[in-house]
Scaffold this motif. Structure first.
Motif, PDB file in Angstrom:
ATOM      1  N   SER A  10      -1.971 -14.231 -16.881  1.00  0.00           N
ATOM      2  CA  SER A  10      -1.630 -13.862 -15.502  1.00  0.00           C
ATOM      3  C   SER A  10      -2.650 -12.918 -14.875  1.00  0.00           C
ATOM      4  CB  SER A  10      -0.225 -13.239 -15.449  1.00  0.00           C
ATOM      5  OG  SER A  10      -0.142 -12.140 -16.333  1.00  0.00           O
ATOM      6  N   SER A  11      -3.230 -12.013 -15.657  1.00  0.00           N
ATOM      7  CA  SER A  11      -4.188 -11.037 -15.124  1.00  0.00           C
ATOM      8  C   SER A  11      -5.397 -11.706 -14.488  1.00  0.00           C
ATOM      9  CB  SER A  11      -4.673 -10.098 -16.241  1.00  0.00           C
ATOM     10  OG  SER A  11      -3.595  -9.438 -16.838  1.00  0.00           O
ATOM     11  N   ILE A  12      -5.847 -12.806 -15.079  1.00  0.00           N
ATOM     12  CA  ILE A  12      -7.037 -13.513 -14.583  1.00  0.00           C
ATOM     13  C   ILE A  12      -6.635 -14.688 -13.685  1.00  0.00           C
ATOM     14  CG2 ILE A  12      -9.188 -14.690 -15.243  1.00  0.00           C
ATOM     15  CD1 ILE A  12      -8.954 -11.659 -16.065  1.00  0.00           C
ATOM     16  N   GLY A  13      -5.584 -15.362 -14.054  1.00  0.00           N
ATOM     17  CA  GLY A  13      -5.125 -16.513 -13.275  1.00  0.00           C
ATOM     18  C   GLY A  13      -4.741 -16.171 -11.843  1.00  0.00           C
ATOM     19  N   ARG A  14      -4.294 -14.934 -11.628  1.00  0.00           N
ATOM     20  CA  ARG A  14      -3.836 -14.519 -10.301  1.00  0.00           C
ATOM     21  C   ARG A  14      -4.986 -14.146  -9.361  1.00  0.00           C
ATOM     22  NH1 ARG A  14      -4.270  -9.517  -9.174  1.00  0.00           N
ATOM     23  NH2 ARG A  14      -2.726  -9.627  -7.517  1.00  0.00           N
ATOM     24  N   LEU A  15      -6.213 -14.089  -9.854  1.00  0.00           N
ATOM     25  CA  LEU A  15      -7.356 -13.692  -9.024  1.00  0.00           C
ATOM     26  C   LEU A  15      -7.795 -14.865  -8.139  1.00  0.00           C
ATOM     27  CD1 LEU A  15      -9.385 -11.754 -11.770  1.00  0.00           C
ATOM     28  CD2 LEU A  15      -8.018 -10.735  -9.933  1.00  0.00           C
ATOM     29  N   GLU A  20      -3.131  -2.719 -19.171  1.00  0.00           N
ATOM     30  CA  GLU A  20      -4.308  -2.074 -18.582  1.00  0.00           C
ATOM     31  C   GLU A  20      -5.133  -3.096 -17.782  1.00  0.00           C
ATOM     32  OE1 GLU A  20      -7.968   0.624 -20.473  1.00  0.00           O
ATOM     33  OE2 GLU A  20      -7.008  -0.912 -21.709  1.00  0.00           O
ATOM     34  N   ILE A  21      -5.312  -4.279 -18.351  1.00  0.00           N
ATOM     35  CA  ILE A  21      -6.069  -5.341 -17.684  1.00  0.00           C
ATOM     36  C   ILE A  21      -5.325  -5.815 -16.441  1.00  0.00           C
ATOM     37  CG2 ILE A  21      -6.992  -7.692 -17.931  1.00  0.00           C
ATOM     38  CD1 ILE A  21      -7.383  -7.055 -20.946  1.00  0.00           C
ATOM     39  N   TYR A  22      -4.013  -5.955 -16.549  1.00  0.00           N
ATOM     40  CA  TYR A  22      -3.212  -6.429 -15.410  1.00  0.00           C
ATOM     41  C   TYR A  22      -3.239  -5.416 -14.258  1.00  0.00           C
ATOM     42  CZ  TYR A  22       0.487  -8.728 -12.800  1.00  0.00           C
ATOM     43  OH  TYR A  22       1.198  -9.376 -11.816  1.00  0.00           O
ATOM     44  N   GLN A  23      -3.136  -4.142 -14.587  1.00  0.00           N
ATOM     45  CA  GLN A  23      -3.186  -3.089 -13.557  1.00  0.00           C
ATOM     46  C   GLN A  23      -4.522  -3.108 -12.828  1.00  0.00           C
ATOM     47  OE1 GLN A  23      -0.640  -1.225 -12.495  1.00  0.00           O
ATOM     48  NE2 GLN A  23       0.650  -2.252 -14.016  1.00  0.00           N
ATOM     49  N   ARG A  24      -5.604  -3.292 -13.572  1.00  0.00           N
ATOM     50  CA  ARG A  24      -6.932  -3.369 -12.965  1.00  0.00           C
ATOM     51  C   ARG A  24      -7.044  -4.629 -12.093  1.00  0.00           C
ATOM     52  NH1 ARG A  24     -12.022  -0.717 -13.925  1.00  0.00           N
ATOM     53  NH2 ARG A  24     -10.711   0.810 -14.990  1.00  0.00           N
ATOM     54  N   SER A  25      -6.416  -5.705 -12.536  1.00  0.00           N
ATOM     55  CA  SER A  25      -6.408  -6.970 -11.776  1.00  0.00           C
ATOM     56  C   SER A  25      -5.715  -6.781 -10.428  1.00  0.00           C
ATOM     57  CB  SER A  25      -5.698  -8.059 -12.582  1.00  0.00           C
ATOM     58  OG  SER A  25      -5.501  -9.222 -11.814  1.00  0.00           O
ATOM     59  N   LEU A  26      -4.628  -6.027 -10.422  1.00  0.00           N
ATOM     60  CA  LEU A  26      -3.890  -5.753  -9.171  1.00  0.00           C
ATOM     61  C   LEU A  26      -4.733  -4.944  -8.188  1.00  0.00           C
ATOM     62  CD1 LEU A  26      -0.335  -4.856 -10.564  1.00  0.00           C
ATOM     63  CD2 LEU A  26      -0.976  -6.948  -9.363  1.00  0.00           C
ATOM     64  N   LEU A  27      -5.580  -4.086  -8.709  1.00  0.00           N
ATOM     65  CA  LEU A  27      -6.465  -3.281  -7.847  1.00  0.00           C
ATOM     66  C   LEU A  27      -7.539  -4.146  -7.179  1.00  0.00           C
ATOM     67  CD1 LEU A  27      -7.121  -0.111 -10.061  1.00  0.00           C
ATOM     68  CD2 LEU A  27      -5.791  -0.197  -7.951  1.00  0.00           C
ATOM     69  N   ARG A  28      -7.914  -5.235  -7.860  1.00  0.00           N
ATOM     70  CA  ARG A  28      -9.004  -6.085  -7.366  1.00  0.00           C
ATOM     71  C   ARG A  28      -8.544  -7.034  -6.265  1.00  0.00           C
ATOM     72  NH1 ARG A  28     -11.765  -2.512  -8.824  1.00  0.00           N
ATOM     73  NH2 ARG A  28     -12.704  -2.355 -10.893  1.00  0.00           N
ATOM     74  N   GLU A  29      -7.425  -7.688  -6.471  1.00  0.00           N
ATOM     75  CA  GLU A  29      -6.937  -8.673  -5.478  1.00  0.00           C
ATOM     76  C   GLU A  29      -5.430  -8.579  -5.357  1.00  0.00           C
ATOM     77  OE1 GLU A  29      -8.326 -12.694  -6.107  1.00  0.00           O
ATOM     78  OE2 GLU A  29     -10.281 -12.003  -6.788  1.00  0.00           O
TER      79      GLU A  29
END
Length: 264
Positions: free
Chosen positions: A134-139, A255-264
């Motif tokens: 989900s962290s990468i797929g959601r970008l 941690e990866i998911y939180q960073r992903s939310l900050l990006r997009e």
């Protein structure tokens, strides 16, 4: 004392070494060609896979606290799988700009393509698992910038590791392989768990008998994995790349998911 030396019929491919190979700032995904990164990952992966002993694969030792000491090589392989997958995810979400993230994504897809060509299915699954999480797929913006060529390449490599039909495509690829090959260990460990759930004995005409069908299934699965340990890869290790890959930090999914939310 006698020492066995592996010999190959073909010359070892010359490593594609980046100019900044000795730099302490060496960035694997940015500086190393995907083809060479795939080779070095495969070199490590085979080092982890080839020492696995049959007893490590019995009684679900790798997932039982009291038996884990028996499955050290299996656990090392699982740990490396997780580190590779998390490292790739972390590298993608650490890019501030969408174009930078897409650039890294292209490199990762090229890496997956090379791993498929090398028949390193364990590392290939680590990459696919990362890109499908989900962290990468959601970008969405990152994926939207991905050129069609790379979208097609990704669909092709993803198809090999598809879960449909209990990994039917992957199992077929293993069966029809030629040359060195590293299996996706997760599939075979799951097979062994399902087999282990069967009773050790069966009752026939009021007599308790050993469940030989269970023993046969366990033997077939473990023997198949042993067969794949017999053919090594003809790869020249590059010390600097190997050292980084052997010491990847284990990032946390949250941690990866939180960073992903900050990006997009």
């Amino acid at each position: 004392s006698l020492q066995l030396v592996r010999t190959f019929s073909e010359a070892t491919p010359e490593p594609i070494v980046p100019r900044n190979i000795f730099s302490p700032m060496l960035n694997l995904l940015a500086d190393v060609e995907p083809e060479e990164l795939a080779r070095q990952l495969t070199f490590i992966e085979f080092q982890l896979y080839s020492p696995i002993k049959p007893y490590e694969l019995l009684n679900q030792a790798w997932c039982k606290p009291k038996l884990r000491h028996r499955a050290q090589n299996v656990l090392k392989s699982i740990d490396h799988f997780n580190r590779v997958s998390m490292w790739i995810g972390w590298t993608i979400v650490c890019q501030n700009k969408v174009k930078q993230r897409t650039k890294v994504l292209i490199k990762v897809i090229r890496l997956a393509q090379c791993l498929k060509q090398l028949r390193n299915f364990n590392s290939l699954m680590a990459v696919v698992a990362c890109l499908e999480c989900s962290s990468i797929g959601r970008l969405a913006f990152t994926w939207a910038l991905l050129p069609e060529t790379y979208q097609e390449i990704y669909q092709d490599v993803k198809k090999v590791m598809a879960t449909e039909g209990a990994f039917k495509t992957y199992r077929e690829a293993i069966k029809t392989r030629s040359g060195a090959c590293i299996p996706y260990l997760g599939v075979h460990l799951t097979d062994l768990v399902f087999i282990d759930e069967n009773p050790a004995t069966v009752v026939h005409k009021n007599r308790e008998l050993i469940n030989f069908n269970k023993c046969k299934l366990i033997h077939t699965t473990i023997f198949g994995l042993q067969q794949l340990q017999q053919t090594p890869y003809n790869i020249q290790p590059v010390h600097q790349i190997i050292q980084i890959l052997k010491n990847l930090p284990l990032h946390d999914e949250t941690e990866i998911y939180q960073r992903s939310l900050l990006r997009e």
